[in-house]
Scaffold this active site. Structure first.
Site, PDB file in Angstrom:
ATOM      1  N   LEU A  74      18.688  42.323  39.026  1.00 44.00           N
ATOM      2  CA  LEU A  74      19.252  41.587  38.783  1.00 44.00           C
ATOM      3  C   LEU A  74      20.446  40.878  38.998  1.00 44.00           C
ATOM      4  O   LEU A  74      21.909  42.213  39.630  1.00 44.00           O
ATOM      5  CB  LEU A  74      20.460  42.518  36.831  1.00 44.00           C
ATOM      6  CG  LEU A  74      20.773  42.047  36.130  1.00 44.00           C
ATOM      7  CD1 LEU A  74      19.401  41.963  35.444  1.00 44.00           C
ATOM      8  CD2 LEU A  74      21.172  42.744  35.063  1.00 44.00           C
ATOM      9  N   HIS A  75      20.807  39.765  39.032  1.00 44.17           N
ATOM     10  CA  HIS A  75      22.101  38.982  39.735  1.00 44.17           C
ATOM     11  C   HIS A  75      21.723  37.792  38.956  1.00 44.17           C
ATOM     12  O   HIS A  75      23.912  36.795  39.607  1.00 44.17           O
ATOM     13  CB  HIS A  75      21.735  38.831  41.113  1.00 44.17           C
ATOM     14  CG  HIS A  75      20.907  37.593  41.306  1.00 44.17           C
ATOM     15  ND1 HIS A  75      19.546  38.161  41.163  1.00 44.17           N
ATOM     16  CD2 HIS A  75      20.950  36.434  41.684  1.00 44.17           C
ATOM     17  CE1 HIS A  75      19.043  36.494  41.387  1.00 44.17           C
ATOM     18  NE2 HIS A  75      19.905  35.738  41.812  1.00 44.17           N
ATOM     19  N   ARG A  76      22.248  36.975  37.870  1.00 45.05           N
ATOM     20  CA  ARG A  76      21.269  35.968  36.967  1.00 45.05           C
ATOM     21  C   ARG A  76      22.936  36.042  36.521  1.00 45.05           C
ATOM     22  O   ARG A  76      22.941  37.167  36.433  1.00 45.05           O
ATOM     23  CB  ARG A  76      20.233  34.919  36.227  1.00 45.05           C
ATOM     24  CG  ARG A  76      19.080  35.857  37.491  1.00 45.05           C
ATOM     25  CD  ARG A  76      18.952  33.797  37.807  1.00 45.05           C
ATOM     26  NE  ARG A  76      17.842  34.216  38.364  1.00 45.05           N
ATOM     27  CZ  ARG A  76      18.140  33.564  39.601  1.00 45.05           C
ATOM     28  NH1 ARG A  76      18.676  32.770  40.416  1.00 45.05           N
ATOM     29  NH2 ARG A  76      16.460  33.484  40.494  1.00 45.05           N
TER      30      ARG A  76
ATOM     31  N   ARG B  79      27.363  40.197  43.532  1.00 40.31           N
ATOM     32  CA  ARG B  79      27.415  39.950  41.618  1.00 40.31           C
ATOM     33  C   ARG B  79      27.434  40.486  41.461  1.00 40.31           C
ATOM     34  O   ARG B  79      28.606  41.045  40.090  1.00 40.31           O
ATOM     35  CB  ARG B  79      26.769  38.599  41.873  1.00 40.31           C
ATOM     36  CG  ARG B  79      27.201  38.102  40.255  1.00 40.31           C
ATOM     37  CD  ARG B  79      26.404  37.096  39.920  1.00 40.31           C
ATOM     38  NE  ARG B  79      26.411  35.370  40.172  1.00 40.31           N
ATOM     39  CZ  ARG B  79      26.795  35.072  39.983  1.00 40.31           C
ATOM     40  NH1 ARG B  79      27.419  35.237  39.268  1.00 40.31           N
ATOM     41  NH2 ARG B  79      27.316  33.890  40.585  1.00 40.31           N
TER      42      ARG B  79
ATOM     43  N   ASP C 220      15.801  39.883  36.985  1.00 36.32           N
ATOM     44  CA  ASP C 220      15.515  38.457  36.783  1.00 36.32           C
ATOM     45  C   ASP C 220      16.080  37.580  38.003  1.00 36.32           C
ATOM     46  O   ASP C 220      15.985  35.913  37.549  1.00 36.32           O
ATOM     47  CB  ASP C 220      16.777  38.205  36.313  1.00 36.32           C
ATOM     48  CG  ASP C 220      17.496  38.230  36.840  1.00 36.32           C
ATOM     49  OD1 ASP C 220      18.181  38.551  38.443  1.00 36.32           O
ATOM     50  OD2 ASP C 220      19.509  38.545  36.266  1.00 36.32           O
TER      51      ASP C 220
END
Ligand code: UD1
Length: 348
Positions: A196-198, A229, A271
């Site tokens: 997950l990083h969006r 992030r 994502d």
């Protein structure tokens, strides 16, 4: 011999360049510039080592800017300085990152032809910085190398590019095929693999917490390499790893382990754009934690499912079995060769 400068900066670009770099070196004076958009060892150097790529010829200093604009400006200035000094005859750009955008703006203003690898991809969500980056790069490219027919169709429908549109297949398939025999065996008990990083998943604490709670409730452990992030946002929001005991948070992993985890998992939850493709190639069910995807063909037979609002429904969606499989969705594994041939033709 024409000089081609390839601009790299973020993890997915290292994976794509692994398929292309030798072919460029064989035919051109091939140089690489690393913008240091991703700079931690496990987000960058690890990939060069594992995928057998030489050190970049030029390295920009790490930027301190935390906004999209500051990061892009820093990278843009650095790329321009190298281009003024080296005067390349062409620039290779990959994908959709701020590094791609900065490269495209420098090249178009200096009259350097742009060759865009992974052209024509669209999520049709202009709130994503990646979508804007892709559109700009495509508009100014001389050669647009499309991974899928869908990408070709997107460009034709927009009708804005002046460049030549070429269907090549996806270089990420080339990289996977080239390294498949080096993928380690993990031999674990059943698990899910998540990334997950969006910003829309990480930057609103309540949303990030909801996703983590949903993963925490799954019936098997979730291996979750933490993107910097996401790690930073969890810390900012005081979300503690220990509150999600079913999630095994680990450091970002290299390419080969990422493929190994995807291959051996029950299902992939992500994502990321690239992981959706890799999961498909590995015939692994993927749940994409987004409301849209730039790879809609992966949805057709249920290999990929979008889950955004109803994260609580993840468990239910995991159970839905995919149907038919399209062998050549991402080409025949020779995308890099087609790209190299087209570049040779361009300069002849
Ligand atoms: C970027 C790309 C995205 C790509 C993704 C892959 C843009 C707009 N987005 O998103 O298209 O899918 O990379 O990972 O270009 N950081 C570190 N160490 C690192 C790298 C980054 O601590 O090695 C920090 C940065 O300082 C920043 C945050 O992580 O605070 C996010 O990095 P950023 O470059 O904005 O992009 P990604 O979210 O990774």
């Amino acid at each position: 011999m024409p000089t081609i400068l390839t601009i790299l900066g973020a993890r997915p670009q290292f994976v794509k360049h692994a398929a292309v770099h030798r072919l460029l070196q064989a035919r051109f004076e091939a140089k690489t510039l690393h913008t240091n958009q991703h700079y931690d060892y496990n987000m960058s150097a690890q990939f060069f080592k594992e995928l057998g790529m030489p050190q970049p010829d030029y390295m920009l200093p790490i930027g301190s800017g935390t906004t999209q604009g500051a990061q892009t400006a820093h990278i843009l200035q650095g790329i321009e300085e190298v281009c003024i000094a080296q005067r390349p005859d062409g620039m290779v750009l990959y994908g959709d990152t701020n590094t791609t955008l900065a490269g495209a703006l420098v090249a178009v203003k200096m009259g350097i032809p742009i060759f865009h690898i992974e052209a024509g991809i669209r999520s049709f969500n202009r709130n994503m910085p990646e979508e804007v980056n892709r559109i700009v790069a495509d508009n100014f490219s001389s050669l647009l190398f499309c991974p899928t027919q869908e990408a070709v169709d997107n460009l034709k429908a927009e009708g804005t590019t002046q460049g030549e549109i070429i269907l090549t297949g996806d270089v990420m398939l080339d990289t996977l095929l080239a390294h498949q025999n080096s993928v380690p065996e993990l031999g674990r008990t059943p698990f899910y693999f998540a990334t997950l990083h969006r910003p829309y998943n990480t930057d609103v604490p309540a949303r990030l917490h909801r996703i983590l709670v949903a993963l925490n409730r799954l019936d098997h452990p979730v291996v979750f390499p933490l993107h910097p992030r996401t790690a930073a946002r969890m810390q900012d929001a005081a979300l503690r790893k220990s509150d999600y005991p079913n999630i095994e948070f680990i450091e970002p992993i290299g390419y080969l382990r990422s493929i190994a985890y995807q291959k051996e998992s029950i299902c992939v939850l992500t994502d990321s754009g690239g992981i959706q493709k890799e999961a498909y190639i590995l015939r692994k069910k993927c749940i994409t934690l987004r409301s849209e995807t730039e790879w809609p063909a992966t949805l057709t037979h249920g290999w990929n499912s979008l889950v955004f609002e109803d994260v609580e429904k993840i468990a239910q969606r995991i159970k839905e079995q995919p149907a038919a499989y399209e062998e050549d969705m991402f080409g025949d594994g020779r995308a890099a060769q087609k790209i190299a041939r087209a570049l040779t033709q361009f300069f002849s």
